[in-house]
Design a protein around this motif. Structure first.
Motif, PDB file in Angstrom:
ATOM      1  N   ARG A  16       0.827  -1.207   0.000  1.00  0.00           N
ATOM      2  CA  ARG A  16       0.000   0.000   0.000  1.00  0.00           C
ATOM      3  C   ARG A  16       0.863   1.261   0.000  1.00  0.00           C
ATOM      4  O   ARG A  16       0.553   2.239  -0.681  1.00  0.00           O
ATOM      5  CB  ARG A  16      -0.945  -0.004   1.196  1.00  0.00           C
ATOM      6  CG  ARG A  16      -2.014  -1.082   1.108  1.00  0.00           C
ATOM      7  CD  ARG A  16      -2.829  -1.189   2.379  1.00  0.00           C
ATOM      8  NE  ARG A  16      -3.596   0.029   2.638  1.00  0.00           N
ATOM      9  CZ  ARG A  16      -4.132   0.328   3.823  1.00  0.00           C
ATOM     10  NH1 ARG A  16      -3.967  -0.490   4.851  1.00  0.00           N
ATOM     11  NH2 ARG A  16      -4.815   1.442   3.978  1.00  0.00           N
ATOM     12  N   LEU A  17       1.953   1.253   0.776  1.00  0.00           N
ATOM     13  CA  LEU A  17       2.844   2.415   0.825  1.00  0.00           C
ATOM     14  C   LEU A  17       3.535   2.627  -0.522  1.00  0.00           C
ATOM     15  O   LEU A  17       3.719   3.771  -0.952  1.00  0.00           O
ATOM     16  CB  LEU A  17       3.877   2.246   1.943  1.00  0.00           C
ATOM     17  CG  LEU A  17       3.317   2.367   3.356  1.00  0.00           C
ATOM     18  CD1 LEU A  17       4.326   1.868   4.370  1.00  0.00           C
ATOM     19  CD2 LEU A  17       2.893   3.795   3.662  1.00  0.00           C
ATOM     20  N   ARG A  18       3.900   1.553  -1.182  1.00  0.00           N
ATOM     21  CA  ARG A  18       4.545   1.673  -2.494  1.00  0.00           C
ATOM     22  C   ARG A  18       3.615   2.291  -3.521  1.00  0.00           C
ATOM     23  O   ARG A  18       4.056   2.996  -4.421  1.00  0.00           O
ATOM     24  CB  ARG A  18       5.053   0.315  -2.963  1.00  0.00           C
ATOM     25  CG  ARG A  18       6.299  -0.096  -2.210  1.00  0.00           C
ATOM     26  CD  ARG A  18       6.847  -1.412  -2.677  1.00  0.00           C
ATOM     27  NE  ARG A  18       8.101  -1.691  -1.981  1.00  0.00           N
ATOM     28  CZ  ARG A  18       8.585  -2.890  -1.774  1.00  0.00           C
ATOM     29  NH1 ARG A  18       7.948  -3.965  -2.231  1.00  0.00           N
ATOM     30  NH2 ARG A  18       9.724  -3.047  -1.120  1.00  0.00           N
ATOM     31  N   GLU A  19       2.315   2.046  -3.382  1.00  0.00           N
ATOM     32  CA  GLU A  19       1.342   2.651  -4.291  1.00  0.00           C
ATOM     33  C   GLU A  19       1.332   4.177  -4.162  1.00  0.00           C
ATOM     34  O   GLU A  19       0.947   4.883  -5.093  1.00  0.00           O
ATOM     35  CB  GLU A  19      -0.054   2.103  -4.022  1.00  0.00           C
ATOM     36  CG  GLU A  19      -0.232   0.656  -4.420  1.00  0.00           C
ATOM     37  CD  GLU A  19      -1.584   0.102  -4.010  1.00  0.00           C
ATOM     38  OE1 GLU A  19      -2.448   0.873  -3.510  1.00  0.00           O
ATOM     39  OE2 GLU A  19      -1.786  -1.108  -4.186  1.00  0.00           O
ATOM     40  N   LEU A  20       1.738   4.677  -3.007  1.00  0.00           N
ATOM     41  CA  LEU A  20       1.734   6.125  -2.757  1.00  0.00           C
ATOM     42  C   LEU A  20       3.018   6.806  -3.206  1.00  0.00           C
ATOM     43  O   LEU A  20       3.109   8.035  -3.183  1.00  0.00           O
ATOM     44  CB  LEU A  20       1.529   6.392  -1.262  1.00  0.00           C
ATOM     45  CG  LEU A  20       0.218   5.897  -0.667  1.00  0.00           C
ATOM     46  CD1 LEU A  20       0.209   6.157   0.826  1.00  0.00           C
ATOM     47  CD2 LEU A  20      -0.968   6.556  -1.352  1.00  0.00           C
ATOM     48  N   GLN A  21       4.012   6.037  -3.590  1.00  0.00           N
ATOM     49  CA  GLN A  21       5.290   6.599  -4.010  1.00  0.00           C
ATOM     50  C   GLN A  21       5.204   7.054  -5.463  1.00  0.00           C
ATOM     51  O   GLN A  21       4.409   6.549  -6.237  1.00  0.00           O
ATOM     52  CB  GLN A  21       6.402   5.562  -3.843  1.00  0.00           C
ATOM     53  CG  GLN A  21       6.593   5.131  -2.418  1.00  0.00           C
ATOM     54  CD  GLN A  21       7.514   3.947  -2.264  1.00  0.00           C
ATOM     55  OE1 GLN A  21       8.193   3.543  -3.192  1.00  0.00           O
ATOM     56  NE2 GLN A  21       7.535   3.363  -1.074  1.00  0.00           N
ATOM     57  N   GLY A  22       6.035   8.010  -5.801  1.00  0.00           N
ATOM     58  CA  GLY A  22       6.059   8.474  -7.183  1.00  0.00           C
ATOM     59  C   GLY A  22       5.236   9.724  -7.369  1.00  0.00           C
ATOM     60  O   GLY A  22       4.932  10.432  -6.406  1.00  0.00           O
ATOM     61  N   PRO A  23       4.855   9.978  -8.588  1.00  0.00           N
ATOM     62  CA  PRO A  23       4.135  11.230  -8.877  1.00  0.00           C
ATOM     63  C   PRO A  23       2.727  11.205  -8.287  1.00  0.00           C
ATOM     64  O   PRO A  23       1.858  10.471  -8.742  1.00  0.00           O
ATOM     65  CB  PRO A  23       4.098  11.288 -10.402  1.00  0.00           C
ATOM     66  CG  PRO A  23       4.282   9.880 -10.856  1.00  0.00           C
ATOM     67  CD  PRO A  23       5.058   9.182  -9.779  1.00  0.00           C
ATOM     68  N   THR A  24       2.564  11.956  -7.220  1.00  0.00           N
ATOM     69  CA  THR A  24       1.271  12.058  -6.546  1.00  0.00           C
ATOM     70  C   THR A  24       1.268  13.335  -5.717  1.00  0.00           C
ATOM     71  O   THR A  24       2.282  14.012  -5.603  1.00  0.00           O
ATOM     72  CB  THR A  24       1.026  10.813  -5.659  1.00  0.00           C
ATOM     73  OG1 THR A  24      -0.288  10.901  -5.103  1.00  0.00           O
ATOM     74  CG2 THR A  24       2.032  10.698  -4.539  1.00  0.00           C
ATOM     75  N   ASP A  25       0.155  13.656  -5.137  1.00  0.00           N
ATOM     76  CA  ASP A  25       0.060  14.808  -4.234  1.00  0.00           C
ATOM     77  C   ASP A  25       0.717  14.415  -2.910  1.00  0.00           C
ATOM     78  O   ASP A  25       0.208  13.540  -2.197  1.00  0.00           O
ATOM     79  CB  ASP A  25      -1.401  15.178  -4.025  1.00  0.00           C
ATOM     80  CG  ASP A  25      -1.599  16.255  -2.973  1.00  0.00           C
ATOM     81  OD1 ASP A  25      -0.723  17.139  -2.853  1.00  0.00           O
ATOM     82  OD2 ASP A  25      -2.623  16.202  -2.272  1.00  0.00           O
ATOM     83  N   PRO A  26       1.853  15.032  -2.564  1.00  0.00           N
ATOM     84  CA  PRO A  26       2.585  14.621  -1.359  1.00  0.00           C
ATOM     85  C   PRO A  26       1.770  14.746  -0.070  1.00  0.00           C
ATOM     86  O   PRO A  26       1.885  13.899   0.814  1.00  0.00           O
ATOM     87  CB  PRO A  26       3.792  15.551  -1.320  1.00  0.00           C
ATOM     88  CG  PRO A  26       3.886  16.160  -2.663  1.00  0.00           C
ATOM     89  CD  PRO A  26       2.527  16.095  -3.277  1.00  0.00           C
TER      90      PRO A  26
END
Length: 61
Positions: A16-26
Motif C-alpha cells: 500500500r505504501l509503495r502505491e503512494l510513491q512516485g508522482p502524486t500529491d505529497p
C-alpha cells in the motif's frame, strides 16, 4: 538485516505504501501513509499507540 519471519500484514502495508510513491500529491500521500501505518499498528494490537498518535496535532505543508 531483518531478523523476523515474513508477515503478511507488513507485506500488505508495504504494498500500500509503495502505491503512494512516485508522482502524486505529497500531502494526500502523507496522510494516507499515516492511515496505513495506523492500520498496521492496530493489527499488531498497538491500539493505544494509535489513539495517542491521533491526539497529536497534524500539519502538512
Amino acid at each position: 538485516m531483518k531478523d523476523s519471519l515474513p508477515d503478511e500484514r507488513a507485506d500488505r502495508a508495504i504494498a500500500r505504501l509503495r502505491e503512494l510513491q512516485g508522482p502524486t500529491d505529497p500531502e494526500a500521500a502523507h496522510s494516507l501513509a499515516d492511515d496505513i501505518l495506523c492500520d498496521l499498528l492496530i493489527e499488531l494490537n498497538f491500539d493505544d499507540v494509535v489513539a495517542e498518535w491521533r491526539k497529536v496535532e497534524k500539519w502538512y505543508a
